[in-house]
Scaffold this active site. Structure first.
Site, PDB file in Angstrom:
ATOM      1  N   HIS A  21     -10.072  -5.361  -3.651  1.00 40.35           N
ATOM      2  CA  HIS A  21      -8.767  -5.636  -3.033  1.00 40.35           C
ATOM      3  C   HIS A  21      -8.983  -5.927  -1.556  1.00 40.35           C
ATOM      4  O   HIS A  21      -9.913  -5.429  -0.942  1.00 40.35           O
ATOM      5  CB  HIS A  21      -7.814  -4.446  -3.206  1.00 40.35           C
ATOM      6  N   HIS A  65      -7.057  -5.617   2.090  1.00 36.21           N
ATOM      7  CA  HIS A  65      -5.919  -5.069   2.835  1.00 36.21           C
ATOM      8  C   HIS A  65      -5.447  -6.152   3.807  1.00 36.21           C
ATOM      9  O   HIS A  65      -6.252  -6.634   4.624  1.00 36.21           O
ATOM     10  CB  HIS A  65      -6.342  -3.856   3.674  1.00 36.21           C
ATOM     11  N   ASN A  92     -13.135  -3.190   1.994  1.00 35.99           N
ATOM     12  CA  ASN A  92     -14.106  -2.105   2.003  1.00 35.99           C
ATOM     13  C   ASN A  92     -15.009  -2.231   0.780  1.00 35.99           C
ATOM     14  O   ASN A  92     -14.526  -2.288  -0.352  1.00 35.99           O
ATOM     15  CB  ASN A  92     -13.381  -0.755   1.986  1.00 35.99           C
ATOM     16  N   VAL A 145     -10.904   2.873  -4.101  1.00 31.52           N
ATOM     17  CA  VAL A 145     -10.522   2.352  -5.424  1.00 31.52           C
ATOM     18  C   VAL A 145     -11.511   1.245  -5.780  1.00 31.52           C
ATOM     19  O   VAL A 145     -11.632   0.251  -5.065  1.00 31.52           O
ATOM     20  CB  VAL A 145      -9.081   1.805  -5.429  1.00 31.52           C
ATOM     21  N   ASP A 148       0.853  -1.186   0.000  1.00 31.42           N
ATOM     22  CA  ASP A 148       0.000   0.000   0.000  1.00 31.42           C
ATOM     23  C   ASP A 148       0.897   1.247   0.000  1.00 31.42           C
ATOM     24  O   ASP A 148       1.888   1.313   0.723  1.00 31.42           O
ATOM     25  CB  ASP A 148      -0.926   0.003   1.222  1.00 31.42           C
ATOM     26  N   ILE A 149       0.520   2.236  -0.784  1.00 28.41           N
ATOM     27  CA  ILE A 149       1.321   3.457  -0.924  1.00 28.41           C
ATOM     28  C   ILE A 149       1.311   4.303   0.363  1.00 28.41           C
ATOM     29  O   ILE A 149       2.226   5.086   0.599  1.00 28.41           O
ATOM     30  CB  ILE A 149       0.827   4.286  -2.141  1.00 28.41           C
TER      31      ILE A 149
HETATM   32  P1  AMP Z   1      -9.807   1.377  -0.149  1.00 27.21           P
HETATM   33  O1  AMP Z   1     -10.069   2.652   0.579  1.00 27.21           O
HETATM   34  O2  AMP Z   1     -10.196   0.161   0.617  1.00 27.21           O
HETATM   35  O3  AMP Z   1     -10.368   1.407  -1.551  1.00 27.21           O
HETATM   36  O4  AMP Z   1      -8.215   1.270  -0.262  1.00 27.21           O
HETATM   37  C1  AMP Z   1      -7.466   1.814  -1.290  1.00 27.21           C
HETATM   38  C2  AMP Z   1      -6.015   1.752  -0.866  1.00 27.21           C
HETATM   39  O5  AMP Z   1      -5.205   1.909  -2.009  1.00 27.21           O
HETATM   40  C3  AMP Z   1      -5.579   2.840   0.130  1.00 27.21           C
HETATM   41  O6  AMP Z   1      -5.061   2.220   1.318  1.00 27.21           O
HETATM   42  C4  AMP Z   1      -4.487   3.606  -0.629  1.00 27.21           C
HETATM   43  O7  AMP Z   1      -3.418   4.022   0.206  1.00 27.21           O
HETATM   44  C5  AMP Z   1      -4.038   2.585  -1.646  1.00 27.21           C
HETATM   45  N1  AMP Z   1      -3.480   3.114  -2.878  1.00 27.21           N
HETATM   46  C6  AMP Z   1      -3.977   4.092  -3.670  1.00 27.21           C
HETATM   47  N2  AMP Z   1      -3.207   4.292  -4.741  1.00 27.21           N
HETATM   48  C7  AMP Z   1      -2.191   3.395  -4.643  1.00 27.21           C
HETATM   49  C8  AMP Z   1      -1.056   3.086  -5.442  1.00 27.21           C
HETATM   50  N3  AMP Z   1      -0.801   3.759  -6.578  1.00 27.21           N
HETATM   51  N4  AMP Z   1      -0.208   2.114  -5.031  1.00 27.21           N
HETATM   52  C9  AMP Z   1      -0.459   1.440  -3.889  1.00 27.21           C
HETATM   53  N5  AMP Z   1      -1.511   1.677  -3.089  1.00 27.21           N
HETATM   54  C10 AMP Z   1      -2.362   2.643  -3.449  1.00 27.21           C
END
Ligand code: AMP
Length: 124
Positions: free
Chosen positions: A104, A106, A91, A100, A33-34
């Site tokens: 996915h 976490h 989520n 996103v 995760d970024i």
């Molecule tokens: P969610 O809120 O469950 O949709 O989680 C989306 C996750 O994606 C968040 O924890 C972000 O930090 C992560 N995220 C967004 N863009 C990127 C990226 N380019 N590379 C890795 N993680 C990302």
């Protein structure tokens, strides 16, 4: 809601945007995760076009789902949190703050994670 093929994870899967890969096979990708919420924070995603957990659970077949959840256990072992413990978060939708729209999971660990929700610090 229709799947947006240009969401950020779709672009990462296609290799259009770089990521820190932890695991990849024909069907699943796992990346760091970024913005990690803990020392270990990996995002594990199927490569297929699934919007969220709900979409995945309804549309993916048993084989795809079984493989996906097996990969989570592989990643947990790779990250060495299988013994110390980890939390899986999926989520789905607005109230869960899904940001996103590509399914996915976490995988979070590497330290005691406290209560289930923010502000819930009960020792468990
Ligand atoms: P969610 O809120 O469950 O949709 O989680 C989306 C996750 O994606 C968040 O924890 C972000 O930090 C992560 N995220 C967004 N863009 C990127 C990226 N380019 N590379 C890795 N993680 C990302």
């Amino acid at each position: 809601m229709t799947y947006d093929k240009n969401n950020i994870f779709a672009r990462i899967i296609r290799g259009e945007i770089s990521s820190k890969k932890i695991y990849e096979d024909e069907f699943v990708l796992a990346i760091e995760d970024i913005a990690p919420a803990a020392p270990v924070h990996v995002l594990i995603m199927p490569k297929g076009d699934f919007i969220s957990f709900d979409d995945f659970a309804v549309k993916a077949g048993t084989k795809t789902m079984t493989h996906f959840f097996q990969v989570i256990t592989i990643v947990a072992r790779m990250m060495k949190v299988d013994v110390s413990g980890y939390r899986l978060i999926m989520n789905h939708g607005h109230n869960a703050s899904q940001s996103v729209a590509h399914f996915h999971v976490h995988l979070i660990g590497g330290k005691p994670l406290g209560g289930l929700l923010p502000g819930d610090d009960k020792a468990r």
